[in-house]
Design a protein around this motif. Structure first.
Motif, mmCIF file in Angstrom:
data_model
loop_
_atom_site.group_PDB
_atom_site.id
_atom_site.type_symbol
_atom_site.label_atom_id
_atom_site.label_comp_id
_atom_site.label_asym_id
_atom_site.label_seq_id
_atom_site.Cartn_x
_atom_site.Cartn_y
_atom_site.Cartn_z
ATOM 1 N N LYS A 1 0.817 -1.219 0.000
ATOM 2 C CA LYS A 1 0.000 0.000 0.000
ATOM 3 C C LYS A 1 0.849 1.268 0.000
ATOM 4 C CE LYS A 1 -3.940 -2.191 2.279
ATOM 5 N NZ LYS A 1 -4.718 -2.322 3.538
ATOM 6 N N GLN A 2 2.108 1.153 0.408
ATOM 7 C CA GLN A 2 3.007 2.311 0.385
ATOM 8 C C GLN A 2 3.453 2.651 -1.039
ATOM 9 O OE1 GLN A 2 6.340 1.920 3.130
ATOM 10 N NE2 GLN A 2 5.103 0.676 4.508
ATOM 11 N N ARG A 3 3.364 1.659 -1.936
ATOM 12 C CA ARG A 3 3.789 1.879 -3.323
ATOM 13 C C ARG A 3 2.769 2.724 -4.068
ATOM 14 N NH1 ARG A 3 2.525 2.058 -7.756
ATOM 15 N NH2 ARG A 3 0.501 1.224 -7.120
ATOM 16 N N LEU B 1 19.263 -3.126 -3.826
ATOM 17 C CA LEU B 1 17.821 -3.254 -3.668
ATOM 18 C C LEU B 1 17.156 -3.540 -5.011
ATOM 19 C CD1 LEU B 1 15.946 -2.719 -1.118
ATOM 20 C CD2 LEU B 1 15.470 -0.506 -2.177
ATOM 21 N N ILE B 2 17.507 -2.739 -5.999
ATOM 22 C CA ILE B 2 16.916 -2.868 -7.339
ATOM 23 C C ILE B 2 17.304 -4.197 -7.973
ATOM 24 C CG2 ILE B 2 16.949 -1.930 -9.688
ATOM 25 C CD1 ILE B 2 17.355 0.871 -8.310
ATOM 26 N N SER C 1 12.346 -11.740 -9.027
ATOM 27 C CA SER C 1 11.040 -11.694 -9.691
ATOM 28 C C SER C 1 10.922 -12.849 -10.680
ATOM 29 C CB SER C 1 10.861 -10.361 -10.412
ATOM 30 O OG SER C 1 10.838 -9.300 -9.487
ATOM 31 N N PRO C 2 9.752 -13.468 -10.770
ATOM 32 C CA PRO C 2 9.603 -14.650 -11.629
ATOM 33 C C PRO C 2 9.575 -14.310 -13.117
ATOM 34 C CG PRO C 2 7.487 -14.028 -10.684
ATOM 35 C CD PRO C 2 8.515 -13.141 -10.036
ATOM 36 N N THR C 3 10.064 -15.265 -13.916
ATOM 37 C CA THR C 3 9.993 -15.162 -15.376
ATOM 38 C C THR C 3 9.582 -16.511 -15.937
ATOM 39 O OG1 THR C 3 12.341 -15.710 -15.601
ATOM 40 C CG2 THR C 3 11.776 -13.371 -15.516
ATOM 41 N N ALA C 4 8.944 -16.514 -17.093
ATOM 42 C CA ALA C 4 8.513 -17.761 -17.721
ATOM 43 C C ALA C 4 9.716 -18.641 -18.031
ATOM 44 C CB ALA C 4 7.742 -17.448 -19.005
ATOM 45 N N PHE C 5 9.631 -19.907 -17.674
ATOM 46 C CA PHE C 5 10.708 -20.875 -17.904
ATOM 47 C C PHE C 5 12.012 -20.428 -17.236
ATOM 48 C CE2 PHE C 5 7.631 -22.165 -20.893
ATOM 49 C CZ PHE C 5 7.946 -23.395 -21.441
ATOM 50 N N ASN C 6 11.908 -19.532 -16.264
ATOM 51 C CA ASN C 6 13.084 -18.942 -15.610
ATOM 52 C C ASN C 6 14.054 -18.376 -16.640
ATOM 53 O OD1 ASN C 6 14.654 -18.217 -13.336
ATOM 54 N ND2 ASN C 6 15.902 -20.056 -13.537
ATOM 55 N N SER D 1 8.032 -5.238 -8.053
ATOM 56 C CA SER D 1 8.927 -5.601 -6.963
ATOM 57 C C SER D 1 9.870 -4.460 -6.610
ATOM 58 C CB SER D 1 9.733 -6.849 -7.342
ATOM 59 O OG SER D 1 8.888 -7.966 -7.496
ATOM 60 N N VAL D 2 10.474 -3.858 -7.632
ATOM 61 C CA VAL D 2 11.405 -2.751 -7.401
ATOM 62 C C VAL D 2 10.676 -1.573 -6.766
ATOM 63 C CG1 VAL D 2 12.838 -0.993 -8.516
ATOM 64 C CG2 VAL D 2 13.001 -3.383 -9.247
ATOM 65 N N TRP D 3 9.537 -1.220 -7.314
ATOM 66 C CA TRP D 3 8.751 -0.082 -6.850
ATOM 67 C C TRP D 3 8.377 -0.244 -5.380
ATOM 68 C CZ3 TRP D 3 4.541 1.785 -10.791
ATOM 69 C CH2 TRP D 3 4.171 3.108 -10.521
#
Length: 200
Positions: free
Chosen positions: A10-12, A32-33, A40-45, A134-136
C-alpha cells in the motif's frame, strides 16, 4: 492472517514530486533494485528482464533527451511548456531505472519451446511488470518515491547511444525515483463486486 506484505504494498504509489534528498547510499539502492529484479519470476526462468540504473549527470542526460525529443512531437510552444514542466519533475529525482527486455532471450526460448513460441513476448512483458512492481515496492519500503513512464520508442535510438545499450535490449519503461517531496493523492478503487469473483 499476516498482512505485512500488503501493508508495504500500500506504500507503493506514483510519486510525482521527487527530490534528491535520498540518504540511502547508491550501492544499497543498486543492491535493492538488482535483488528485486533477480527474485522476480519469469517464464521458464528465462530471466529476460534487464535494467540500467542512472544517477547524476547520466540521470539528467536521460531527461534532457526526452525533453529535446518531445519538442518536435508536441504541436505548440504552449503545449511544450507543460510537457517540459512534467519532464522536469522526473529530472528533479535522484535517479532513473531503465527497464529493458532482452529480445535474444525471447527469440531463443521461442526456438527451444516452439509449442509456446507465440506466448514468449507477452510472458516477457508479464515478467517485466512483475519486476517493476517488486522494485517499486522495495523502494517504497525504504521511503523512496517513484513513478513509471513510457517515452519509448521515441527515445530508444538516442538512449541506446548515450548509455551504450546492447542492440538486443529493447527499452520498455523508465522509472524516475527520489525523495518524496509531497505525498501522492488519495487513491480511489472500483467496487470489488465489479472486479472480483469468488466461486466456492
Amino acid at each position: 492472517m499476516k498482512t505485512t506484505y500488503l501493508d508495504i504494498l500500500k506504500q507503493r504509489r506514483s510519486i510525482y514530486n521527487l527530490g534528491k534528498n535520498v540518504t540511502l547510499p547508491k550501492s544499497d539502492i543498486d543492491q535493492l533494485i538488482e535483488s528485486a529484479i533477480r527474485e522476480s519470476p519469469t517464464a521458464f526462468n528465462n530471466q529476460s528482464t534487464r535494467a540500467v540504473i542512472l544517477y547524476g549527470e547520466k540521470h539528467d542526460q536521460l531527461w534532457d533527451i526526452v525533453a529535446n525529443r518531445l519538442k518536435s512531437e508536441v504541436p505548440t510552444e504552449k503545449v511544450y511548456a507543460g510537457t517540459k514542466h512534467k519532464i522536469d519533475t522526473f529530472k528533479a529525482g535522484f535517479g532513473t531505472i531503465l527497464y529493458f527486455t532482452d529480445q535474444n532471450v525471447v527469440a531463443d526460448f521461442e526456438k527451444q519451446a516452439p509449442l509456446y513460441a507465440t506466448n514468449f513476448p507477452s510472458w516477457a512483458e508479464q515478467a517485466l511488470g512483475g519486476a517493476q512492481q517488486s522494485v517499486w515496492t522495495a523502494l517504497a519500503e525504504n521511503e523512496i518515491g517513484a513513478n513509471l513512464q513510457h517515452y519509448n520508442p521515441l527515445i530508444d535510438g538516442e538512449a541506446r547511444i548515450a548509455f551504450d545499450i546492447p542492440a538486443n535490449w529493447v527499452l520498455r519503461a523508465e522509472m524516475p525515483f527520489g525523495s518524496i517531496e509531497a505525498p501522492a493523492a488519495a487513491k480511489t478503487y472500483m467496487k470489488d463486486d465489479e472486479r472480483f469473483r469468488e466461486l466456492k
